[in-house]
Structure formats: C-alpha cells, structure tokens
Design an enzyme around this catalytic site. Structure first.
Site: not given
Length: 242
Positions: A114, A92-93, A35-36, A95, A105-107
């Site tokens: 992950e 990790d990021g 992710g970003s 959502d 998570k998982g977007g």
C-alpha cells in the site's frame, strides 16, 4: 439502522464520492488500495465502466492480493508498477487519521505494498468512515501501529521499538492457521501499541523504526495523503485537506 450498517453506508458514500471526484477520463493509472472501504470504490469504478460506458482505458494497479482479485473480479484493466510506475491517483482506506493527516494503515496486513503504491501516486486519496477520524492517533484505533518485519528479526525489532519509544510491540497471530500472520510478501507483522498520552513526532518515529535492521515498512503514513474523505453517520461526506 444498526451501527454496522451505518458504518458500511458511510464507507460507501465516502468511496463513491472520492471516485467520482478524482477518477476522470484523464486518469490513466489508478492505484487501488485494500480493505472494506476500497471494495466500494472498485464497485463504483466498475459501475462507471460497465453501466455508464466510461473509463475504458483506465489501468488499475493493485496494492495487495485482495485488490488484485477485486480488479479481476470486476473485469477492469489490471496493471503493475513494472509497466505503470507513474500512478495518477491512488485511492485507499485507513485505520485512523489524525488532525495532521497522519495515517495508521495495515490493520489488514497490506501496508508495505500500500505504501509503495501510494508513494508512486501524484495524488493519494484516503476514504474512510467517521469512526476513523481522530484528533490524535490512538483515540479510536487501539490495535497499535503495524510494522512489517523479516521473520528472523521480529524479536530484536520488538525489543528495540519498546526500548526507544515505550509501549508494547506484539507479534500478530493468525486466527485460523497456527502461528503468526504471514503477509503477502512472506513477512511477519508486529503491532506496536504506543503510549497513549505521550506526544510523538510521528515523522521521526516512522524514520527511526524504518531504519531498524529487519523492518520492511511501518503502517505510519506521514505527509502522504492529499485529501481524506470521511463518510459521516448522517449521510454527508467530510473532506479533510492536507
């Protein structure tokens, strides 16, 4: 400053803070999320490696195709769980994160790998911007909980989730290619939009959905995160502890 710039600056602040606090010379194996926000984490790791002369022996284990190529692009040491199954820290990021540190998570479609990498880590550290911090799930993230499913099973899985828990589970469709999104593992994704005002026991929901034949993994990360770092609009970092 526009909203998009402010959010990206918040992501950068959260990621750099977490990296500097959790990735040390004693860290041997680091799990890299997707992710970003994770892009900023990788950039800080590379900065410390190539500009500050640190972390020469750090091995980075990716959780997605994106993470794999970020590690290579920044010329960091690439590892895998076959050779490095004991991860010291995973970053990790998310959502969305609720007050109990349950994550959605998982977007970006990478939830299975992950979760595997996060589960292998002694410490799972989440980095995000202020828009991902909620009192309860669904306050800000309105796209539902991603569920990775075997392609031939998505219809019965969809029906079983809707029957047991309400809401609507829809097949995630691609925006450029024709047909559905296909994950790095060759599977489909359902996005389950649960009933917003209903109280759910997310641990029970996660376990129940995971046990449905055809489900590979859910985007619910329950009792996994050790700390969450939220970059705020004013440039500060809010830390949420388990």
């Amino acid at each position: 400053m526009t909203d998009d710039i402010a959010v990206d600056a918040a992501k950068r602040t959260a990621a750099r803070t977490a990296v500097d606090q959790w990735v040390t010379e004693d860290t041997r194996i680091l799990g890299i999320g997707s992710g970003s926000t994770v892009v900023h984490a990788i950039q800080r790791i590379a900065e410390r490696r190539w500009k500050e002369g640190e972390l020469a022996d750090l091995i980075c284990v990716p959780s997605s195709y994106q993470a794999h190529h970020l590690i290579l692009d920044y010329n960091l040491n690439l590892g895998d769980l076959d050779r490095n199954p004991n991860v010291d820290v995973a970053i990790d990021g998310a959502d969305e994160v609720d007050r109990k540190m349950v994550l959605i998570k998982g977007g970006g479609g990478c939830l299975l790998q992950e979760k595997v990498v996060a589960a292998c880590a002694k410490h799972f550290i989440v980095v995000a911007d202020y828009t991902k911090n909620s009192a309860r799930l669904g306050e800000q993230w309105c796209r539902g909980i991603p569920i990775e499913v075997a392609p031939m099973a998505y219809v019965p899985v969809k029906l079983q989730i809707e029957t047991q828990f309400g809401g609507e589970a829809s097949l995630r469709m691609a925006k450029v290619k024709a047909g559905p999104i296909v994950t790095d593992n060759g599977n489909f994704l359902l996005d389950w939009r649960f009933i917003a005002n209903r109280e759910y026991d997310w641990d029970e929901v996660n376990t129940t959905i995971t046990m449905i034949p055809g489900v590979l993994e859910t985007g619910l990360f329950v009792n996994m995160a050790h700390k969450c770092y939220f970059g705020m609009a004013d440039g500060t970092v809010k830390v949420q502890n388990k």
